[in-house]
Design an enzyme around this catalytic site. Structure first.
Site, PDB file in Angstrom:
ATOM      1  CD  GLU A  70       5.272  10.027  -1.845  1.00  0.00           C
ATOM      2  OE1 GLU A  70       5.548   9.261  -2.789  1.00  0.00           O
ATOM      3  OE2 GLU A  70       5.994  10.147  -0.850  1.00  0.00           O
ATOM      4  CG  HIS A 151       7.134   8.214   4.107  1.00  0.00           C
ATOM      5  ND1 HIS A 151       7.646   8.247   2.840  1.00  0.00           N
ATOM      6  CD2 HIS A 151       6.110   9.097   4.106  1.00  0.00           C
ATOM      7  CE1 HIS A 151       6.972   9.123   2.112  1.00  0.00           C
ATOM      8  NE2 HIS A 151       6.031   9.637   2.856  1.00  0.00           N
TER       9      HIS A 151
END
Length: 187
Positions: A70, A151
């Site tokens: 990420e 998520h």
């Protein structure tokens, strides 16, 4: 406290307290034009000074091996919000369950600068994707916390302490809202 030590401390804390599990979640801190971020494929409970990764704001690795998948999400937020100094991305169970059910989490009293209404929910995009990074950063232009659909959560603060407090508060808000709904709270 040294910024690198703080990234290690926060990573271990959110792992031990159940805000992440397995290899989920990531933590970063901005220091000038560099970002210290947790490594990819390492449980946050195993993050150490030795395996932290340092990148520049363009994502070039300056120290360490593979940064979190990420990375682009963190960098995009730092680029768009220069006042953000720390980011905590969790897969906290209650907030994540709300996102999976499509139920928005109310902003509760008790955290400065959170405001009123609901914590924004960013539409689903695959983890690690450019689309997720852009959508999350867009959602955080005027917010310090967002929920990522199906998520988890992303919280930013002036430093890691503020980002961590906010991540804990979002999870507490989700738990409180769930309990209140079981007790008959009207939406």
């Amino acid at each position: 406290m040294n910024v690198m030590r703080k990234v290690v401390e926060v990573s271990g804390y959110i792992y031990r307290t159940g805000l992440v599990s397995g290899i989920g979640g990531n933590v970063s801190a901005r220091q000038g034009d560099e970002v210290i971020i947790t490594p990819t494929m390492v449980p946050l409970g195993d993050v150490s000074l030795r395996n932290l990764v340092i990148v520049d704001l363009d994502g070039r690795v300056l120290r360490g091996k593979g940064p979190s998948s990420e990375l682009e999400l963190h960098l995009e937020i730092y680029r768009r919000r220069p006042a953000i100094g720390g980011i905590v991305h969790t897969h906290s169970p209650c907030a994540r369950a709300f996102s999976m059910a499509g139920v928005r989490i109310m902003k509760m009293e008790g955290f400065r600068d959170l405001g009123t209404g609901h914590i924004p929910m960013v539409p689903y995009h695959p983890p690690g994707s450019t689309e997720l990074a852009e959508a999350c950063a867009e959602g955080m232009l005027k917010e310090k916390a967002v929920v990522l659909e199906n998520h988890g959560t992303v919280c930013g603060g002036s430093d890691l302490d503020e980002a961590l407090l906010l991540a804990e508060f979002v999870e507490e808000s989700a738990r409180t809202q769930f309990i209140a709904s079981m007790l008959g709270m009207e939406k």
